[in-house]
Design an enzyme around this catalytic site. Structure first.
Site, PDB file in Angstrom:
ATOM      1  N   CYS A  92       0.810  -1.220   0.000  1.00 46.90           N
ATOM      2  CA  CYS A  92       0.000   0.000   0.000  1.00 46.90           C
ATOM      3  C   CYS A  92       0.844   1.271   0.000  1.00 46.90           C
ATOM      4  CB  CYS A  92      -0.920   0.023   1.222  1.00 46.90           C
ATOM      5  SG  CYS A  92      -2.116  -1.329   1.270  1.00 46.90           S
ATOM      6  N   HIS A 362      -9.194   2.969  -2.348  1.00 41.75           N
ATOM      7  CA  HIS A 362      -7.758   2.796  -2.149  1.00 41.75           C
ATOM      8  C   HIS A 362      -7.171   1.971  -3.298  1.00 41.75           C
ATOM      9  CE1 HIS A 362      -3.951   1.815  -0.440  1.00 41.75           C
ATOM     10  NE2 HIS A 362      -4.317   0.853   0.375  1.00 41.75           N
ATOM     11  N   CYS A 392       0.004   3.014   6.127  1.00 42.65           N
ATOM     12  CA  CYS A 392       0.486   1.677   6.481  1.00 42.65           C
ATOM     13  C   CYS A 392       0.710   0.877   5.207  1.00 42.65           C
ATOM     14  CB  CYS A 392      -0.516   0.968   7.389  1.00 42.65           C
ATOM     15  SG  CYS A 392      -2.154   0.732   6.670  1.00 42.65           S
TER      16      CYS A 392
END
Length: 406
Positions: A92, A362, A392
């Site tokens: 991510c 996302h 994160c």
């Protein structure tokens, strides 16, 4: 040390990341990269032969997203063949990492014009994808790494954060995103995605649900309770992996589709230049990179590194929390943002002011680059100076960056 200036940032709208359903799902991922790279050049008029490198984030580098997507998207966009490209994966955190690598190359004096960005099409089938740790049983014994949703529930349990608080944050992020969209706060960065025949594929955010309430969220079942007991081949279940490090933890499953990040497709890019290059070619800087940092934390909990990453990048910049006007921490799951704000005792009116991934989605490898552009646009809108962006990442990591308007 030379400054790395941000000249511009742009992105696609985020399309629902379901095969055959989202507004971008029928396109090749290189096409999304091409879209933003074309727009960046058209908006700023630089010679693509001057681009020293293109650092691109893509987490799921399988199928159509394999084969150095950054380089291929640049070729598809008609960039000069001299503009090289590299594609990286920090899960991510890839979109911030690509930006940090680009900025650091300029700040080191090694390069003058660098593009960073990322693409992720969550609608693509993930054939060939492995669980975290890639079935390395030795690594699993050293550092068990479960599914991130199970990690989010485990952290909420350890921190004593209940579902009501997480749902309230999800409702608020939907509210903020709705205001931002209505007021056109994303308009400077968003570029429409066109099909190859010139027709419109998507020109607006597709994921937000502005009518979200505590009541509607309360009806959603936990997403990761059954998943926690999933067993991949002969591996341990995700619950067993958590128990390997936290044997007495009875996980309270509090995350669901409404307080977790949305599954979407998207791409984004940022143009970095040295001061010397910008001046010589008439490029007007919008911001400069103050400091960058990376931080690792517990791989089993996986999502807790943003707080130490923020502290590390602040120390590197010689700044305090009070020096930051706006914070952006990716809402991979509600507990990530909630814990970040609690641990750092932040004014919530300075964090994710235009909503976050629970409302907007996302697109993993692109999100970090999107957030940098979002903070820059908002600093300009509010006439403020300094923003800190972090998120994160799988493996228990977090990149971070501080930018300042010029």
């Amino acid at each position: 040390m030379p400054d790395a200036f941000i000249i511009d940032a742009c992105r696609t709208p985020r399309g629902i990341g379901k095969q055959g359903k989202g507004g971008l799902a029928h396109l090749h991922p290189q096409h999304l990269g091409r879209t933003v790279l074309e727009a960046l050049q058209q908006r700023n008029g630089f010679d693509t032969a001057d681009v020293d490198d293109i650092a691109w984030g893509t987490s799921s580098q399988v199928s159509e997203q394999s084969g150095d997507l950054g380089r291929m998207a640049a070729l598809d966009a008609g960039y000069d063949v001299k503009a090289s490209g590299v594609t990286l994966d920090r899960f991510c955190g890839s979109g911030i990492t690509s930006a940090n690598i680009a900025a650091n190359a300029v700040m080191a004096g090694m390069e003058d014009l660098v593009i960073a960005g990322g693409t992720e099409m969550m609608s693509l089938p993930k054939k060939g994808m492995m669980p975290m740790g890639a079935n390395n049983m030795h690594l699993q014994e050293l550092h068990p790494q479960p599914h991130q949703g199970v990690c989010a529930d485990a952290i909420a349990t350890l921190e004593g954060i209940g579902r009501d608080d997480l749902d309230a944050l999800a409702v608020e992020t939907q509210r903020r995103a709705a205001i931002a969209i209505k007021e056109g706060r994303f308009d400077r960065s968003i570029v429409p995605v066109l099909n190859l025949d010139g027709s419109l594929a998507l020109d607006q955010e597709e994921f937000p649900r502005p009518g979200t309430t505590m009541e509607t969220l309360g009806k959603l079942p936990p997403s990761f309770e059954k998943l926690a007991d999933y067993r991949h081949e002969e591996n341990k279940t995700y619950r067993e992996l958590v128990s390997q490090k936290y044997p007495d933890l009875a996980i309270n499953h509090v995350h669901h589709a409404g307080n977790s990040s949305g599954v979407v497709d998207g791409a984004a890019c940022i143009l970095f230049a040295s001061g010397e290059y910008a001046k010589a070619h008439g490029l007007k800087p919008r911001a400069r990179v103050v400091a960058t940092a990376n931080m690792g934390d517990c791989p089993t909990l996986m999502l807790n590194a943003p707080v130490p990453a923020a502290r590390k990048v602040l120390k590197r910049a010689g700044m305090e929390l009070s020096d930051i006007d706006l914070f952006e921490v990716n809402e991979a799951f509600a507990v990530v943002s909630e814990k970040f704000q609690r641990d750092l005792d932040l004014d919530r009116d300075r964090v994710n002011v235009n909503g976050g991934a629970m409302a907007l989605g996302h697109p993993i490898g692109a999100t970090g680059s999107i957030l940098i552009g979002t903070v820059l646009d908002e600093l300009e809108r509010q006439d403020k100076q300094v923003g800190l962006i972090t998120m994160c990442a799988g493996g228990g990591m977090a990149p971070a960056v501080i930018i300042e308007r010029v």
